[in-house]
Scaffold this motif. Structure first.
Motif, PDB file in Angstrom:
ATOM      1  N   LEU A  64      31.685  21.174  17.678  1.00  0.00           N
ATOM      2  CA  LEU A  64      30.662  21.534  18.657  1.00  0.00           C
ATOM      3  C   LEU A  64      30.446  20.293  19.524  1.00  0.00           C
ATOM      4  N   ALA A  65      30.770  20.393  20.775  1.00  0.00           N
ATOM      5  CA  ALA A  65      30.679  19.235  21.665  1.00  0.00           C
ATOM      6  C   ALA A  65      29.235  18.943  22.046  1.00  0.00           C
ATOM      7  N   PRO A  66      28.897  17.672  22.255  1.00  0.00           N
ATOM      8  CA  PRO A  66      27.549  17.335  22.718  1.00  0.00           C
ATOM      9  C   PRO A  66      27.200  18.095  23.999  1.00  0.00           C
ATOM     10  N   GLY A  67      26.024  18.696  24.013  1.00  0.00           N
ATOM     11  CA  GLY A  67      25.581  19.446  25.178  1.00  0.00           C
ATOM     12  C   GLY A  67      26.031  20.891  25.181  1.00  0.00           C
ATOM     13  N   GLN A  68      26.914  21.284  24.280  1.00  0.00           N
ATOM     14  CA  GLN A  68      27.419  22.655  24.242  1.00  0.00           C
ATOM     15  C   GLN A  68      26.373  23.588  23.641  1.00  0.00           C
ATOM     16  N   PRO A  69      25.966  24.621  24.357  1.00  0.00           N
ATOM     17  CA  PRO A  69      24.940  25.531  23.821  1.00  0.00           C
ATOM     18  C   PRO A  69      25.485  26.416  22.713  1.00  0.00           C
ATOM     19  N   ILE A  70      24.644  26.707  21.734  1.00  0.00           N
ATOM     20  CA  ILE A  70      25.026  27.630  20.676  1.00  0.00           C
ATOM     21  C   ILE A  70      23.920  28.661  20.510  1.00  0.00           C
ATOM     22  N   THR A  71      24.292  29.842  20.051  1.00  0.00           N
ATOM     23  CA  THR A  71      23.340  30.919  19.876  1.00  0.00           C
ATOM     24  C   THR A  71      23.534  31.556  18.516  1.00  0.00           C
ATOM     25  N   ILE A  72      22.502  32.195  18.037  1.00  0.00           N
ATOM     26  CA  ILE A  72      22.604  32.856  16.743  1.00  0.00           C
ATOM     27  C   ILE A  72      23.620  33.988  16.793  1.00  0.00           C
ATOM     28  N   GLN A  73      23.596  34.784  17.849  1.00  0.00           N
ATOM     29  CA  GLN A  73      24.526  35.903  17.919  1.00  0.00           C
ATOM     30  C   GLN A  73      25.975  35.432  17.915  1.00  0.00           C
ATOM     31  N   GLY A  74      26.254  34.385  18.672  1.00  0.00           N
ATOM     32  CA  GLY A  74      27.624  33.876  18.706  1.00  0.00           C
ATOM     33  C   GLY A  74      28.060  33.350  17.359  1.00  0.00           C
ATOM     34  N   LEU A  75      27.160  32.643  16.673  1.00  0.00           N
ATOM     35  CA  LEU A  75      27.499  32.063  15.374  1.00  0.00           C
ATOM     36  C   LEU A  75      27.649  33.118  14.290  1.00  0.00           C
ATOM     37  N   THR A  76      26.815  34.133  14.323  1.00  0.00           N
ATOM     38  CA  THR A  76      26.936  35.174  13.300  1.00  0.00           C
ATOM     39  C   THR A  76      28.279  35.882  13.422  1.00  0.00           C
ATOM     40  N   ALA A  77      28.733  36.117  14.650  1.00  0.00           N
ATOM     41  CA  ALA A  77      30.025  36.769  14.853  1.00  0.00           C
ATOM     42  C   ALA A  77      31.170  35.847  14.436  1.00  0.00           C
ATOM     43  N   LEU A  78      31.063  34.584  14.799  1.00  0.00           N
ATOM     44  CA  LEU A  78      32.131  33.635  14.509  1.00  0.00           C
ATOM     45  C   LEU A  78      32.268  33.349  13.019  1.00  0.00           C
ATOM     46  N   LEU A  79      31.134  33.210  12.339  1.00  0.00           N
ATOM     47  CA  LEU A  79      31.137  32.852  10.919  1.00  0.00           C
ATOM     48  C   LEU A  79      31.112  34.073  10.002  1.00  0.00           C
ATOM     49  N   ASP A  80      31.007  35.249  10.605  1.00  0.00           N
ATOM     50  CA  ASP A  80      30.897  36.482   9.829  1.00  0.00           C
ATOM     51  C   ASP A  80      29.752  36.360   8.830  1.00  0.00           C
ATOM     52  N   ALA A  81      28.616  35.906   9.331  1.00  0.00           N
ATOM     53  CA  ALA A  81      27.446  35.662   8.486  1.00  0.00           C
ATOM     54  C   ALA A  81      26.248  36.415   9.048  1.00  0.00           C
ATOM     55  N   GLY A  82      25.228  36.570   8.216  1.00  0.00           N
ATOM     56  CA  GLY A  82      24.017  37.250   8.645  1.00  0.00           C
ATOM     57  C   GLY A  82      23.138  36.366   9.503  1.00  0.00           C
ATOM     58  N   MET A  83      22.216  36.992  10.196  1.00  0.00           N
ATOM     59  CA  MET A  83      21.295  36.255  11.071  1.00  0.00           C
ATOM     60  C   MET A  83      20.445  35.262  10.279  1.00  0.00           C
ATOM     61  N   THR A  84      19.978  35.682   9.104  1.00  0.00           N
ATOM     62  CA  THR A  84      19.062  34.830   8.350  1.00  0.00           C
ATOM     63  C   THR A  84      19.692  33.497   7.942  1.00  0.00           C
ATOM     64  N   PRO A  85      20.893  33.459   7.315  1.00  0.00           N
ATOM     65  CA  PRO A  85      21.468  32.160   6.961  1.00  0.00           C
ATOM     66  C   PRO A  85      21.830  31.314   8.173  1.00  0.00           C
ATOM     67  N   VAL A  86      22.250  31.949   9.262  1.00  0.00           N
ATOM     68  CA  VAL A  86      22.569  31.189  10.474  1.00  0.00           C
ATOM     69  C   VAL A  86      21.298  30.579  11.060  1.00  0.00           C
ATOM     70  N   ARG A  87      20.233  31.378  11.097  1.00  0.00           N
ATOM     71  CA  ARG A  87      18.954  30.872  11.620  1.00  0.00           C
ATOM     72  C   ARG A  87      18.444  29.710  10.765  1.00  0.00           C
ATOM     73  N   GLU A  88      18.591  29.839   9.444  1.00  0.00           N
ATOM     74  CA  GLU A  88      18.142  28.779   8.540  1.00  0.00           C
ATOM     75  C   GLU A  88      18.974  27.513   8.726  1.00  0.00           C
ATOM     76  N   ALA A  89      20.291  27.677   8.921  1.00  0.00           N
ATOM     77  CA  ALA A  89      21.155  26.514   9.135  1.00  0.00           C
ATOM     78  C   ALA A  89      20.785  25.791  10.425  1.00  0.00           C
ATOM     79  N   ILE A  90      20.503  26.543  11.481  1.00  0.00           N
ATOM     80  CA  ILE A  90      20.091  25.930  12.747  1.00  0.00           C
ATOM     81  C   ILE A  90      18.763  25.198  12.568  1.00  0.00           C
ATOM     82  N   ARG A  91      17.843  25.828  11.840  1.00  0.00           N
ATOM     83  CA  ARG A  91      16.550  25.190  11.598  1.00  0.00           C
ATOM     84  C   ARG A  91      16.725  23.860  10.870  1.00  0.00           C
ATOM     85  N   LYS A  92      17.570  23.861   9.842  1.00  0.00           N
ATOM     86  CA  LYS A  92      17.769  22.651   9.043  1.00  0.00           C
ATOM     87  C   LYS A  92      18.474  21.559   9.848  1.00  0.00           C
TER      88      LYS A  92
END
Length: 258
Positions: A64-92
């Motif tokens: 993930l490059a500095p300044g590159q925006p990330i979103t929960i929807q994009g990450l859930t699709a990319l990681l094949d993960a649920g919204m809750t763990p992705v949201r928690e990872a971003i929070r942490k």
């Protein structure tokens, strides 16, 4: 030795198309590998921990490059993960300073500036040389063999121009001697700093390649073999200084987009 060259919560529902996520092939491979892993193996690691580990590595090694925006929807699709763990990872990761919240419900890797770099260099120069110094007291022949194996792989990555391999092995070398020092508070503090400057090391590698990267690992290994605490301290201090000089040049000449 620094890792090099770039390509460094609250509750939110970051929603932006996946096309805005510019994760590189490394993270995609990790997602596919996890998807194909045996169910018994997946069960060993809670979903939120697995997602956090993948996202942390993506930040740490510049996927993930500095300044590159990330979103929960994009990450859930990319990681094949649920919204809750992705949201928690971003929070942490936000709490750890690895991500910052932006407007429009997005997050991004912070763009490293020279003022922040000066503070990171100060912290590293006060933590890592001390860890190297302490490691000479506890290091074993097995520890030295492990560090030598990592460093040999690191040298091969440098020769091959393998940026991803270089970044991962360089980080592994440092965290391995941290662990030998038997100073977990210092080691944890030193490792946390990598989330702040790691992404910019990939910027350096992208700009200068791998052939001219600083490397004082051989000197550290010799110092550890002879239990020469002062030489170990000096080797890592010089490794850090040389690496930070290259980061500073890369940031000055080719700053990441803001």
């Amino acid at each position: 030795m620094l890792s090099w060259q770039m390509e460094p919560c609250k509750r939110f529902a970051i929603e932006v198309p996946e096309s805005e996520i510019a994760m590189n092939a490394t993270l995609k491979k990790e997602a596919l590998r996890s998807k194909a892993a045996p169910a018994a193996q997946i069960a060993k690691t809670p979903a939120h921990q697995a997602v956090y580990a993948k996202m942390r590595d993506a930040v740490l090694f510049g996927d993930l490059a500095p300044g590159q925006p990330i979103t929960i929807q994009g990450l859930t699709a990319l990681l094949d993960a649920g919204m809750t763990p992705v949201r928690e990872a971003i929070r942490k990761l936000t709490a750890e300073g690895a991500l910052v919240m932006q407007g429009n419900r997005r997050a991004s890797v912070p763009v490293l500036d020279l003022h922040t770099l000066e503070q990171l260099e100060f912290m590293r120069l006060n933590l890592e040389p001390e860890l190297a110094f302490r490691a000479t007291k506890y290091v074993s022949s097995d520890n030295i063999a492990t560090l030598t194996t990592i460093d040999n792989g690191l040298n091969q990555a440098i020769s091959a121009g393998d940026i991803s391999g270089y970044l991962r092995l360089n980080h592994a070398f440092h965290t391995t001697f941290y662990a030998v020092a038997n100073a977990p508070i210092l080691a944890q503090s030193a490792d946390a700093l990598w989330l702040r400057f790691g992404p910019s090391l990939r910027v350096v590698c992208g700009r200068f390649g791998t052939s001219n990267l600083p490397d004082k690992h051989a000197e550290l290994l010799e110092a550890l073999k002879h239990r020469d605490a002062d030489a170990a301290r000096n080797a890592i201090a010089e490794d850090i200084r040389q690496g930070m000089v290259q980061v500073r040049i890369a940031l000055s000449e080719d700053p990441a987009p803001r």
